[in-house]
Design an enzyme around this catalytic site. Sequence first.
Site, PDB file in Angstrom:
ATOM      1  N   ASN A 295      73.503  25.197  20.908  1.00 19.23           N
ATOM      2  CA  ASN A 295      74.669  24.595  20.173  1.00 19.23           C
ATOM      3  C   ASN A 295      75.602  23.691  22.253  1.00 19.23           C
ATOM      4  O   ASN A 295      75.016  24.730  22.979  1.00 19.23           O
ATOM      5  CB  ASN A 295      75.646  25.633  20.031  1.00 19.23           C
ATOM      6  CG  ASN A 295      75.301  25.893  18.809  1.00 19.23           C
ATOM      7  OD1 ASN A 295      74.547  25.835  18.014  1.00 19.23           O
ATOM      8  ND2 ASN A 295      76.156  27.500  18.691  1.00 19.23           N
TER       9      ASN A 295
ATOM     10  N   HIS B 198      71.789  27.697  27.440  1.00 17.17           N
ATOM     11  CA  HIS B 198      71.061  28.219  26.997  1.00 17.17           C
ATOM     12  C   HIS B 198      71.337  28.185  24.941  1.00 17.17           C
ATOM     13  O   HIS B 198      71.731  27.547  25.576  1.00 17.17           O
ATOM     14  CB  HIS B 198      72.020  29.613  27.311  1.00 17.17           C
ATOM     15  CG  HIS B 198      73.687  30.024  26.130  1.00 17.17           C
ATOM     16  ND1 HIS B 198      74.587  29.270  26.457  1.00 17.17           N
ATOM     17  CD2 HIS B 198      73.045  30.697  24.651  1.00 17.17           C
ATOM     18  CE1 HIS B 198      75.906  29.671  25.612  1.00 17.17           C
ATOM     19  NE2 HIS B 198      74.837  30.286  24.761  1.00 17.17           N
TER      20      HIS B 198
ATOM     21  N   HIS C  66      73.903  26.638  36.895  1.00 18.07           N
ATOM     22  CA  HIS C  66      74.744  26.639  35.731  1.00 18.07           C
ATOM     23  C   HIS C  66      75.358  25.320  35.039  1.00 18.07           C
ATOM     24  O   HIS C  66      75.892  25.042  34.527  1.00 18.07           O
ATOM     25  CB  HIS C  66      76.222  27.483  36.167  1.00 18.07           C
ATOM     26  CG  HIS C  66      77.267  27.822  35.511  1.00 18.07           C
ATOM     27  ND1 HIS C  66      77.542  28.304  34.572  1.00 18.07           N
ATOM     28  CD2 HIS C  66      78.673  26.724  35.343  1.00 18.07           C
ATOM     29  CE1 HIS C  66      78.545  28.394  33.199  1.00 18.07           C
ATOM     30  NE2 HIS C  66      78.938  26.715  33.946  1.00 18.07           N
TER      31      HIS C  66
ATOM     32  N   GLN D 233      70.702  30.030  21.345  1.00 16.20           N
ATOM     33  CA  GLN D 233      69.879  31.352  20.117  1.00 16.20           C
ATOM     34  C   GLN D 233      69.231  31.650  19.618  1.00 16.20           C
ATOM     35  O   GLN D 233      68.306  30.269  19.184  1.00 16.20           O
ATOM     36  CB  GLN D 233      71.222  31.173  19.435  1.00 16.20           C
ATOM     37  CG  GLN D 233      72.764  31.813  20.817  1.00 16.20           C
ATOM     38  CD  GLN D 233      73.638  32.163  20.360  1.00 16.20           C
ATOM     39  OE1 GLN D 233      74.290  33.389  19.509  1.00 16.20           O
ATOM     40  NE2 GLN D 233      74.987  30.801  20.056  1.00 16.20           N
TER      41      GLN D 233
ATOM     42  N   HIS E 107      76.997  27.782  30.632  1.00 15.96           N
ATOM     43  CA  HIS E 107      75.770  28.120  30.840  1.00 15.96           C
ATOM     44  C   HIS E 107      74.755  26.777  30.142  1.00 15.96           C
ATOM     45  O   HIS E 107      74.552  27.596  28.922  1.00 15.96           O
ATOM     46  CB  HIS E 107      75.668  29.241  31.131  1.00 15.96           C
ATOM     47  CG  HIS E 107      74.091  29.620  32.444  1.00 15.96           C
ATOM     48  ND1 HIS E 107      74.689  29.888  33.877  1.00 15.96           N
ATOM     49  CD2 HIS E 107      73.394  29.494  32.048  1.00 15.96           C
ATOM     50  CE1 HIS E 107      73.370  29.844  34.055  1.00 15.96           C
ATOM     51  NE2 HIS E 107      72.346  29.665  33.502  1.00 15.96           N
TER      52      HIS E 107
END
Length: 359
Positions: free
Chosen positions: A174, A187, A134, A189, A185
């Site tokens: 982002n 990540h 995380h 898209q 976390h």
Amino acid sequence: MQKLTTRMADGREVIWFDGPDHAPRDPADLVDARDLPRVVPASQLRYDALAGEWVTIAAHRQDRTYKPPADQCPLCPSRDGRHTEVPSPEYGVVAFENRFPSFGSAPGAPLPEPGAVPQAASGRCEVVCFTDDHDTPFSRLTPDRARLVLEAWADRTAELGARPGVRYVFPFENRGAEIGVTLSHPHGQIYAYPYVPPFPQRMLAHVAAHREATGENLFDTQLAAERAGERVVVAGEHWTAFVPQAARWPVEVHLYPHRPTPDLPALDEAQRAEFATLYLDVLRRLDALYDDELPYVAGWNQAPVLESDGRSDARLHLRLHSIRRAPGKIKYLAGSESGAGAFISDVLPEAVAERLRSL
């Protein structure tokens, strides 16, 4: 790279990516134990005739998860009896269908002619988790993990681009509360659009006009000029990162492969290997700029799926920008930018490039 596809309790796909040294995963160990209702997106496409652009209406996203505490993060692994979006106590890189997608996941028909009647917004939206830790942002990943993320982006671009009705695949990240990130976390898209979005569409129109006038590709011409100029941040054998001449944002860096390449799946082994180390170099310079993790948006511009949309003219490149203009200060898109679409920058691109080179 190892790849495995399973499904969540509500039928959404989960795609697991692991390095060659990881033990093969058993699908029986990746069962989602949650009781989830099926996701039924109700997004619409509406056409703005004056702007000549499609707008997506996705009202169901109002109820998406918003800034949960770290111990309730839905992107962390499933551990200690708490079930998340990733049904495993650990993972490498994982991609899955978004629970709150902007576009529906059903294969789409060809986009109809623009008109006043709203259309179903078919397409696909996926989440890509870069690590199961995380607290480890992309800038602190190992080169091997950054390479695995690149492999996942390339794999998803190829698969999503093959879906009926998809015309443009856009992987992006982002980062930072100032950008509006609602899940902290690490990540990104991937949006698989049923149309070519306005920004790449305008770029490709200019590139086509330049080709008709000169016989040259404008992407290639711009890259050659930047590589010979004073705004290069870092360069390798296969990639160059630079601050563009007409940077709109306080911090803006573009990464181009030297060999003309249409999209992520077309990257060769040498390009893939060098990207991981060079991109991490750039991200760490950006974090050192203000001695803090820089909020940013990083997105891959790549070739549209269809030749009729200008595929042969396109060149893969990554654009990263930040709205932070100084410690504790951000660049707001106010009257000129939001109202007239005319960017006014507060910083000199050459000064930003020089600062980044020195870090």
